[in-house]
Design a protein around this motif. Structure first.
Motif, PDB file in Angstrom:
ATOM      1  N   ASP A  52      43.429  53.821 -39.228  1.00 39.65           N
ATOM      2  CA  ASP A  52      43.024  54.473 -40.023  1.00 39.65           C
ATOM      3  C   ASP A  52      44.414  54.213 -41.419  1.00 39.65           C
ATOM      4  O   ASP A  52      44.760  55.304 -40.301  1.00 39.65           O
ATOM      5  CB  ASP A  52      42.148  55.756 -40.313  1.00 39.65           C
ATOM      6  N   GLY A  53      44.607  53.648 -42.328  1.00 41.20           N
ATOM      7  CA  GLY A  53      45.765  54.102 -42.916  1.00 41.20           C
ATOM      8  C   GLY A  53      46.067  55.263 -43.330  1.00 41.20           C
ATOM      9  O   GLY A  53      46.949  55.442 -43.837  1.00 41.20           O
ATOM     10  N   ARG A  54      45.091  55.808 -43.963  1.00 40.14           N
ATOM     11  CA  ARG A  54      44.871  56.787 -44.454  1.00 40.14           C
ATOM     12  C   ARG A  54      46.081  57.967 -43.703  1.00 40.14           C
ATOM     13  O   ARG A  54      46.678  58.824 -44.527  1.00 40.14           O
ATOM     14  CB  ARG A  54      43.432  57.298 -44.871  1.00 40.14           C
ATOM     15  N   ILE A  55      45.689  58.077 -42.147  1.00 38.78           N
ATOM     16  CA  ILE A  55      46.877  58.422 -41.799  1.00 38.78           C
ATOM     17  C   ILE A  55      48.013  57.936 -41.193  1.00 38.78           C
ATOM     18  O   ILE A  55      48.584  57.998 -40.290  1.00 38.78           O
ATOM     19  CB  ILE A  55      46.020  59.784 -40.687  1.00 38.78           C
ATOM     20  N   ARG A  56      48.443  56.508 -42.043  1.00 38.91           N
ATOM     21  CA  ARG A  56      49.799  56.582 -41.612  1.00 38.91           C
ATOM     22  C   ARG A  56      49.559  54.795 -40.234  1.00 38.91           C
ATOM     23  O   ARG A  56      50.206  54.594 -39.246  1.00 38.91           O
ATOM     24  CB  ARG A  56      51.158  56.722 -41.275  1.00 38.91           C
ATOM     25  N   GLU A  57      47.719  54.881 -40.147  1.00 31.31           N
ATOM     26  CA  GLU A  57      48.062  53.671 -38.730  1.00 31.31           C
ATOM     27  C   GLU A  57      47.743  52.577 -39.269  1.00 31.31           C
ATOM     28  O   GLU A  57      46.997  52.229 -40.334  1.00 31.31           O
ATOM     29  CB  GLU A  57      46.726  54.105 -37.971  1.00 31.31           C
ATOM     30  N   SER A  58      48.370  51.417 -38.478  1.00 30.46           N
ATOM     31  CA  SER A  58      48.177  50.099 -39.435  1.00 30.46           C
ATOM     32  C   SER A  58      47.810  48.543 -37.918  1.00 30.46           C
ATOM     33  O   SER A  58      49.122  49.517 -37.361  1.00 30.46           O
ATOM     34  CB  SER A  58      48.976  49.703 -40.471  1.00 30.46           C
ATOM     35  N   LEU A  59      47.666  48.033 -38.388  1.00 27.60           N
ATOM     36  CA  LEU A  59      47.848  47.349 -37.365  1.00 27.60           C
ATOM     37  C   LEU A  59      48.240  45.935 -39.049  1.00 27.60           C
ATOM     38  O   LEU A  59      47.300  45.505 -38.885  1.00 27.60           O
ATOM     39  CB  LEU A  59      47.057  46.318 -36.670  1.00 27.60           C
ATOM     40  N   ASP A  60      49.643  45.210 -38.462  1.00 22.96           N
ATOM     41  CA  ASP A  60      50.401  44.511 -39.739  1.00 22.96           C
ATOM     42  C   ASP A  60      50.181  43.037 -38.589  1.00 22.96           C
ATOM     43  O   ASP A  60      50.705  42.969 -37.437  1.00 22.96           O
ATOM     44  CB  ASP A  60      51.619  44.599 -40.445  1.00 22.96           C
ATOM     45  N   ILE A  61      49.970  41.954 -39.214  1.00 21.98           N
ATOM     46  CA  ILE A  61      50.292  40.398 -38.410  1.00 21.98           C
ATOM     47  C   ILE A  61      50.873  39.825 -40.163  1.00 21.98           C
ATOM     48  O   ILE A  61      50.879  39.689 -40.762  1.00 21.98           O
ATOM     49  CB  ILE A  61      48.576  39.539 -38.891  1.00 21.98           C
ATOM     50  N   LEU A  62      52.452  39.384 -38.800  1.00 20.76           N
ATOM     51  CA  LEU A  62      53.209  38.843 -39.435  1.00 20.76           C
ATOM     52  C   LEU A  62      53.144  37.495 -38.753  1.00 20.76           C
ATOM     53  O   LEU A  62      54.049  37.512 -38.644  1.00 20.76           O
ATOM     54  CB  LEU A  62      54.575  40.106 -38.751  1.00 20.76           C
ATOM     55  N   PRO A  63      53.075  36.940 -40.067  1.00 20.71           N
ATOM     56  CA  PRO A  63      52.941  35.064 -39.860  1.00 20.71           C
ATOM     57  C   PRO A  63      54.394  35.109 -40.334  1.00 20.71           C
ATOM     58  O   PRO A  63      54.907  35.564 -41.144  1.00 20.71           O
ATOM     59  CB  PRO A  63      51.992  34.947 -40.450  1.00 20.71           C
ATOM     60  N   MET A  71      50.415  54.932 -29.453  1.00 19.88           N
ATOM     61  CA  MET A  71      51.192  53.968 -30.459  1.00 19.88           C
ATOM     62  C   MET A  71      50.605  53.966 -31.693  1.00 19.88           C
ATOM     63  O   MET A  71      49.724  52.097 -31.255  1.00 19.88           O
ATOM     64  CB  MET A  71      51.802  52.941 -30.162  1.00 19.88           C
ATOM     65  N   ARG A  72      50.565  54.130 -33.007  1.00 17.34           N
ATOM     66  CA  ARG A  72      49.412  53.820 -34.119  1.00 17.34           C
ATOM     67  C   ARG A  72      49.725  52.862 -34.930  1.00 17.34           C
ATOM     68  O   ARG A  72      49.469  52.769 -36.096  1.00 17.34           O
ATOM     69  CB  ARG A  72      48.769  54.589 -34.102  1.00 17.34           C
ATOM     70  N   ARG A  73      50.905  52.555 -35.477  1.00 21.64           N
ATOM     71  CA  ARG A  73      51.676  51.645 -35.970  1.00 21.64           C
ATOM     72  C   ARG A  73      52.141  50.216 -35.420  1.00 21.64           C
ATOM     73  O   ARG A  73      53.744  50.491 -35.053  1.00 21.64           O
ATOM     74  CB  ARG A  73      52.672  52.409 -36.764  1.00 21.64           C
ATOM     75  N   ILE A  74      51.741  49.077 -36.030  1.00 24.27           N
ATOM     76  CA  ILE A  74      52.202  47.797 -34.985  1.00 24.27           C
ATOM     77  C   ILE A  74      51.810  47.186 -35.973  1.00 24.27           C
ATOM     78  O   ILE A  74      51.309  46.414 -36.148  1.00 24.27           O
ATOM     79  CB  ILE A  74      50.729  48.028 -33.613  1.00 24.27           C
TER      80      ILE A  74
END
Length: 363
Positions: free
Chosen positions: A27-38, A1-4
């Motif tokens: 790595d955002g270049r390969i659509r990986e992300s951890l977004d903080i959603l306050p 799970m690489r998009r969180i």
């Protein structure tokens, strides 16, 4: 799970720092992300009203992602699980929603959300803390408890949280509102945690809800056992986290009345136990314990100083506390209640504010 995405609400700065430092390898270049959603009051002028509302307020981000499936998780549970197995089951069974469930004794049902299923594990009823619940198929005396782990087909999730947001009677929570609504109307399946947990097949799957002080304390105390159910030493499925680069724990002095030692305890890096005694306790990083202090059955969070001769029993000591010399905690229940928070099970919460201390948290 690489998009969180991690939805945060109150006093989230330490969590945000932990995520930024510990999960920066994505790595955002390969659509990986951890977004903080306050909570940003994106919908009207309110914060997140419940778990379903937290998803609803971030629908734009989810839709922009273009995902087919969404995995929704609770943030206050501890377990080791291969979500890929659960997702494969969800897709193969053509479910709208799949709920991960853990098997618990029937006598514990009244404290949990219980799921009743048929022989094919299709969910037939969802009961929140029922006085009585039927045994699960094939295992008398046991029930299926909701783990707070859900896989939705993305369009179905969007539809349901939008419908829920328009319902003025709803508390906008998955367990209380969304799931009870969809169970009789759509294809909702349960999957036993044993089918996707990580660990030897003979082991009882480990899952703990640590959303209360008592549960948090108990889960930490379990780690001090000789063979805890949660294996922190599993090299094949390590627990990924952020850890500061700190020197090893240190125990000093070896005199008859002044000996630094720990028994049945876990002590993190940066700690110094100076002529003090630890029993059945967990010390987080950078804790200093001074001469002739005693700590028993306690959890001590980072950057705490415990003064000479202090005694602490059955306590959770918050980060940055400075325990004064000679202070006792856990010996006099009535006196402790006047100064600290004491739970129904006798666990003492100690914070800097309760000690009259104002702390600059710069770390």
């Amino acid at each position: 799970m690489r998009r969180i995405g991690v939805a945060t609400q109150y006093k989230a700065q330490s969590l945000i720092q932990h995520l930024q430092r510990g999960w920066s390898f994505l790595d955002g270049r390969i659509r990986e992300s951890l977004d903080i959603l306050p909570a940003q009051q994106q919908v009207q002028e309110h914060w997140y009203l419940g778990t379903a509302d937290a998803v609803f307020q971030n629908l734009a981000l989810l839709r922009a992602d273009g995902c087919e499936y969404v995995l929704v998780l609770s943030g206050d549970h501890v377990y080791k699980m291969d979500y890929g197995k659960m997702l494969a089951h969800h897709v193969a069974q053509q479910a709208d929603l799949t709920i991960a469930c853990v098997e618990v004794p029937q006598r514990e049902a009244s404290a949990l959300g219980v799921i009743e299923v048929d022989a094919e594990f299709r969910v037939r009823r969802f009961l929140e803390k029922p006085a009585h619940a039927e045994s699960m198929p094939g295992r008398e005396g046991w029930v299926l408890a909701n783990m707070g782990v859900y896989i939705f087909n993305a369009p179905f999730l969007f539809e349901q949280v939008t419908r829920d947001a328009d319902d003025p009677r709803s508390s906008h929570d998955f367990g209380k509102d969304v799931i009870p609504h969809v169970v009789p109307r759509y294809r909702v399946l349960a999957q036993r945690f044993a089918e996707s947990c990580v660990g030897a097949p003979c082991e009882q799957p480990y899952w703990r809800d640590v959303g209360t002080l008592d549960a948090f304390w108990e889960a930490n105390m379990e780690l001090t056992k000789i063979s805890p159910e949660l294996n922190l030493y599993d090299a094949e499925w390590p627990i990924w986290t952020y850890q500061e680069q700190l020197p090893p724990a240190k125990f000093v002095f070896d005199e008859e009345s002044r000996r630094g030692f720990a028994v049945d305890s876990m002590v993190s890096g940066g700690c110094i136990v100076s002529g003090a005694t630890l029993r059945r306790s967990v010390l987080f990083s950078n804790v200093r314990v001074e001469n002739q202090a005693r700590i028993e059955d306690s959890v001590v969070l980072p950057d705490v100083e415990i003064g000479r001769g202090a005694v602490i029993r059955r306590a959770i000591v918050d980060a940055h506390c400075r325990i004064p010399e000679g202070l006792t905690i856990g010996l006099d229940p009535e006196a402790d209640r006047q100064r600290f928070h004491v739970t129904a099970n006798g666990v003492h919460l100690v914070t800097p504010d309760m000690l009259g201390q104002k702390v600059q948290r710069v770390r």
